[in-house]
Design a protein around this motif. Structure first.
Motif, PDB file in Angstrom:
ATOM      1  N   GLN A  32       0.989  -1.233   0.031  1.00 44.39           N
ATOM      2  CA  GLN A  32      -0.157  -0.051  -0.271  1.00 44.39           C
ATOM      3  C   GLN A  32       0.883   0.988  -0.011  1.00 44.39           C
ATOM      4  O   GLN A  32       1.854   1.232   0.759  1.00 44.39           O
ATOM      5  CB  GLN A  32      -0.871   0.028   1.445  1.00 44.39           C
ATOM      6  N   HIS A  33       0.574   2.255  -0.501  1.00 45.13           N
ATOM      7  CA  HIS A  33       1.193   3.430  -0.685  1.00 45.13           C
ATOM      8  C   HIS A  33       2.789   3.525  -0.945  1.00 45.13           C
ATOM      9  O   HIS A  33       3.500   3.925  -0.117  1.00 45.13           O
ATOM     10  CB  HIS A  33       1.022   4.166   0.785  1.00 45.13           C
ATOM     11  N   PRO A  34       3.008   2.878  -2.036  1.00 46.19           N
ATOM     12  CA  PRO A  34       4.247   2.631  -2.468  1.00 46.19           C
ATOM     13  C   PRO A  34       5.202   3.891  -2.605  1.00 46.19           C
ATOM     14  O   PRO A  34       6.428   3.903  -2.336  1.00 46.19           O
ATOM     15  CB  PRO A  34       4.048   1.990  -3.873  1.00 46.19           C
ATOM     16  N   GLU A  35       4.637   5.045  -2.840  1.00 44.67           N
ATOM     17  CA  GLU A  35       5.396   6.327  -2.806  1.00 44.67           C
ATOM     18  C   GLU A  35       5.906   6.929  -1.405  1.00 44.67           C
ATOM     19  O   GLU A  35       7.030   7.046  -1.376  1.00 44.67           O
ATOM     20  CB  GLU A  35       4.700   7.398  -3.684  1.00 44.67           C
ATOM     21  N   LEU A  36       5.030   6.685  -0.555  1.00 47.28           N
ATOM     22  CA  LEU A  36       5.374   6.966   0.902  1.00 47.28           C
ATOM     23  C   LEU A  36       6.350   5.800   1.266  1.00 47.28           C
ATOM     24  O   LEU A  36       7.340   6.204   2.095  1.00 47.28           O
ATOM     25  CB  LEU A  36       3.947   6.940   1.583  1.00 47.28           C
ATOM     26  N   ALA A  37       6.146   4.582   0.963  1.00 45.85           N
ATOM     27  CA  ALA A  37       6.985   3.647   1.654  1.00 45.85           C
ATOM     28  C   ALA A  37       8.129   4.029   1.081  1.00 45.85           C
ATOM     29  O   ALA A  37       9.183   3.756   1.804  1.00 45.85           O
ATOM     30  CB  ALA A  37       6.470   2.216   0.976  1.00 45.85           C
ATOM     31  N   GLU A  38       8.519   4.482  -0.203  1.00 42.11           N
ATOM     32  CA  GLU A  38       9.802   4.693  -0.829  1.00 42.11           C
ATOM     33  C   GLU A  38      10.388   5.774  -0.165  1.00 42.11           C
ATOM     34  O   GLU A  38      11.642   5.751   0.320  1.00 42.11           O
ATOM     35  CB  GLU A  38       9.754   4.714  -2.345  1.00 42.11           C
ATOM     36  N   GLN A  39       9.522   6.829   0.101  1.00 43.75           N
ATOM     37  CA  GLN A  39      10.306   7.816   0.989  1.00 43.75           C
ATOM     38  C   GLN A  39      10.699   7.642   2.296  1.00 43.75           C
ATOM     39  O   GLN A  39      11.549   7.865   2.662  1.00 43.75           O
ATOM     40  CB  GLN A  39       9.086   9.063   1.133  1.00 43.75           C
ATOM     41  N   VAL A  40       9.605   6.801   3.160  1.00 39.58           N
ATOM     42  CA  VAL A  40      10.186   6.529   4.088  1.00 39.58           C
ATOM     43  C   VAL A  40      11.529   5.703   4.389  1.00 39.58           C
ATOM     44  O   VAL A  40      12.447   5.602   5.146  1.00 39.58           O
ATOM     45  CB  VAL A  40       9.112   5.579   4.949  1.00 39.58           C
ATOM     46  N   LEU A  41      11.544   4.579   3.263  1.00 41.92           N
ATOM     47  CA  LEU A  41      12.640   4.001   3.177  1.00 41.92           C
ATOM     48  C   LEU A  41      13.958   4.551   2.938  1.00 41.92           C
ATOM     49  O   LEU A  41      14.959   4.308   3.260  1.00 41.92           O
ATOM     50  CB  LEU A  41      12.549   2.550   2.192  1.00 41.92           C
ATOM     51  N   LEU A  42      13.874   5.486   2.225  1.00 39.00           N
ATOM     52  CA  LEU A  42      15.145   6.381   1.802  1.00 39.00           C
ATOM     53  C   LEU A  42      15.414   7.034   3.045  1.00 39.00           C
ATOM     54  O   LEU A  42      16.703   7.371   3.049  1.00 39.00           O
ATOM     55  CB  LEU A  42      14.832   7.175   0.437  1.00 39.00           C
ATOM     56  N   ASN A  43      14.560   7.731   3.730  1.00 38.07           N
ATOM     57  CA  ASN A  43      14.814   8.338   4.894  1.00 38.07           C
ATOM     58  C   ASN A  43      15.662   7.363   5.998  1.00 38.07           C
ATOM     59  O   ASN A  43      16.442   7.537   6.538  1.00 38.07           O
ATOM     60  CB  ASN A  43      13.435   8.837   5.560  1.00 38.07           C
ATOM     61  N   VAL A  44      15.136   6.190   6.006  1.00 37.05           N
ATOM     62  CA  VAL A  44      15.620   5.127   6.734  1.00 37.05           C
ATOM     63  C   VAL A  44      17.059   4.981   6.538  1.00 37.05           C
ATOM     64  O   VAL A  44      17.959   5.036   7.447  1.00 37.05           O
ATOM     65  CB  VAL A  44      15.108   3.629   6.760  1.00 37.05           C
ATOM     66  N   ALA A  45      17.381   4.840   5.143  1.00 38.97           N
ATOM     67  CA  ALA A  45      18.646   4.727   4.853  1.00 38.97           C
ATOM     68  C   ALA A  45      19.485   5.734   5.042  1.00 38.97           C
ATOM     69  O   ALA A  45      20.750   5.733   5.476  1.00 38.97           O
ATOM     70  CB  ALA A  45      18.769   4.391   3.103  1.00 38.97           C
ATOM     71  N   GLY A  46      18.905   6.949   5.099  1.00 37.27           N
ATOM     72  CA  GLY A  46      19.890   8.132   5.303  1.00 37.27           C
ATOM     73  C   GLY A  46      20.031   8.029   6.935  1.00 37.27           C
ATOM     74  O   GLY A  46      21.136   8.405   7.440  1.00 37.27           O
ATOM     75  N   ARG A  47      19.055   7.761   7.925  1.00 36.26           N
ATOM     76  CA  ARG A  47      19.257   7.653   9.157  1.00 36.26           C
ATOM     77  C   ARG A  47      20.450   6.534   9.435  1.00 36.26           C
ATOM     78  O   ARG A  47      21.116   6.765  10.443  1.00 36.26           O
ATOM     79  CB  ARG A  47      17.944   7.183   9.910  1.00 36.26           C
ATOM     80  N   LEU A  48      20.341   5.459   8.698  1.00 35.98           N
ATOM     81  CA  LEU A  48      21.418   4.496   9.128  1.00 35.98           C
ATOM     82  C   LEU A  48      22.666   4.733   8.750  1.00 35.98           C
ATOM     83  O   LEU A  48      23.633   4.141   8.934  1.00 35.98           O
ATOM     84  CB  LEU A  48      21.133   2.820   8.325  1.00 35.98           C
ATOM     85  N   GLN A  49      22.940   5.667   7.864  1.00 37.40           N
ATOM     86  CA  GLN A  49      24.407   6.292   7.620  1.00 37.40           C
ATOM     87  C   GLN A  49      25.135   6.615   8.896  1.00 37.40           C
ATOM     88  O   GLN A  49      26.268   6.727   8.977  1.00 37.40           O
ATOM     89  CB  GLN A  49      24.326   7.350   6.587  1.00 37.40           C
TER      90      GLN A  49
END
Ligand SMILES: *Cc1c(COP(=O)(O)O)cnc(C)c1O
Length: 456
Positions: A32-49
């Motif tokens: 569900q909500h693939p655009e939002l999911a992508e945005q969230v996951l990219l944010n996660v990647a940023g945080r994990l740096q």
């Protein structure tokens, strides 16, 4: 730099998994909500740096080893099912895999009969071992060395067991004279042997402990959370090899696949030599075990729900890298030790450092050579920062000055502990990187004023 090739394999495996459910009426699991999911996951990647680069060979600090790519893929694949290894109803395939890997780990220690299972980690595994020990030796004290993991003292308190620490010798191993004196006073029910201490990798003298067990009749638990897999390594000191070989005679053993076993976190293992201790786990659950008369792992584990994915990851890894002396997995452990010995010999020749005893496994400790232990501690912290600025990540450890001849006596001993540098060289790649690690360490040392170091 991070591996992405494995994603193609994962996709193929996911399609194969899907084929297993074709007989079901059509139903599509949809994101569900693939655009939002992508945005969230990219944010996660940023945080994990915001992490040290644990996967990189220049991360040579704490006990952190990247999981094998196959472990990562198998764990991720299992997440599409999310099996629960509490009961066969929750994870039939992954429970079978768990039984197989646990039997293989028991076999590595020379046991063809055992009771055991995976669990959250070394803490949980040791807790079960001490819980069983406490049932068998009610009211008696648990002892472990001063260099044993701090968890034993805390777990004993949780279990309502008395705990005492036994002093170590100058190589970080339990002092056998001190232990004998304590045993002679009576009241000790369980001795914990640490087979590879977390701080420095020292291995308690198991043959001597077994001889004392014959004499005093205590229960012997081996905490091999970090060191257990070194049983397979062919390049240990003979004395250390013998200690690992005799693990077969321990009453219980803990080993952490998430330390040296190339697994994601959440994978410890506890093993009992006598399968009848399963009786202590007995419980009646009115709603859990109904789909099979076979053993459900929840019947022999204190934790109830557990990730089946952890068993799947370990099973896949052990298919790739079976637990064989002389095999590739053993060679990977041997490489870490080669790296540790190589770093140690360079440290021994550098007048600005003082070394302790030679590494027993793959952990090296050293301190700056200063007039006093307190100054050495300060220098170690500076060096730790200077190395990190050059992308070399080491660790610090506060250890007894007795480990370092230079700080053991006289004016140099102005405190009982010294903060020193510590490096766990547990990635096989470390062996090829020692030269580079050394070059950076020398550069970092050069940035510290020459007069800060004492003359050798
Ligand atoms: C790491 C470790 C533990 C604790 O295990 P966790 O997996 O961190 O809970 C216990 N004993 C020893 C010797 C260890 O190295």
């Amino acid at each position: 730099m991070l591996d992405k090739a494995s994603l193609d394999i994962l996709r193929k495996a996911l399609e194969r998994l899907d084929e297993g459910f074709v007989a079901l009426p059509a139903y599509e699991e949809k994101l569900q909500h693939p655009e939002l999911a992508e945005q969230v996951l990219l944010n996660v990647a940023g945080r994990l740096q915001d992490n040290f680069p644990y996967f990189h060979p220049l991360y040579a600090g704490q006990m952190l080893k990247p999981p094998h790519p196959v472990a990562r893929m198998a764990y991720a694949l299992a997440m599409w099912i999310n099996p629960n290894n509490h009961a066969l109803d929750g994870g039939r395939a992954s429970s079978a895999m768990e039984k197989e890997v646990v039997a293989a780990i028991a076999a590595m220690f020379g046991w063809d009969e055992h009771l055991g299972h995976l669990c959250g980690g070394g803490t949980m595994a040791n807790m079960e071992a001490l819980w069983v020990a406490g049932q068998l030796r009610p009211g008696l004290t648990v002892v472990a060395s001063e260099q044993a993991h701090y968890t034993h003292k805390r777990i004993s308190a949780v279990l309502g067991l008395r705990f005492e620490a036994i002093p170590c010798d100058r190589t970080g191993r339990m002092d056998m004279d001190a232990l004998r004196r304590r045993l002679s006073q009576g009241g000790v029910g369980t001795v914990v042997a640490t087979m590879g201490t977390t701080a420095i990798g020292s291995v308690d003298p198991l043959p001597d402990l077994l001889a004392l067990r014959d004499e005093f009749g205590f229960r012997l638990h081996a905490d091999a959370a970090y060191g257990g897999y070194f049983r397979l390594a062919g390049n240990l000191r003979p004395e250390t090899s013998v200690a690992f070989a005799r693990l077969t005679e321990a009453d219980s053993i803990v080993v952490d696949p998430h330390k040296h076993g190339l697994q994601p976190y959440g994978c410890g293992c506890v093993l009992f030599r006598d399968p009848t201790v399963g009786r202590f786990y007995k419980h009646d659950s009115p709603y859990t075990y109904f789909s099979s008369a076979e053993l459900h792992l929840g019947e022999i584990s204190l934790e109830c729900s557990r990730p089946g994915a952890a068993a799947v990851g370990l099973w896949a890894t052990m298919q790739m890298l079976p637990l064989e002396p002389g095999g590739e997995f053993a060679r990977m452990l041997e490489q870490g030790r080669v790296a540790a010995l190589s770093l140690y010999s360079r440290l021994c020749e550098e007048p600005r450092f003082v070394t302790a005893f030679a590494p027993e496994l793959d952990i090296v400790i050293w301190a700056p050579r200063a007039e006093r232990a307190s100054q050495a501690s300060q220098l170690a912290r500076q060096l730790f920062d200077a190395a990190a600025q050059r992308h070399l990540h080491l660790a610090l450890a506060t250890l007894p000055v007795d480990f370092f001849d230079h700080y053991r006596t006289g004016a140099a001993r102005d405190q009982d502990t010294v903060t020193c540098l510590r490096s766990v060289l547990m990635k096989p790649e470390h062996a090829a990187w020692v030269e580079q690690i050394w070059a950076i360490l020398e550069q970092a040392t050069d940035t510290i004023a020459a007069q800060s170091f004492a003359r050798s």
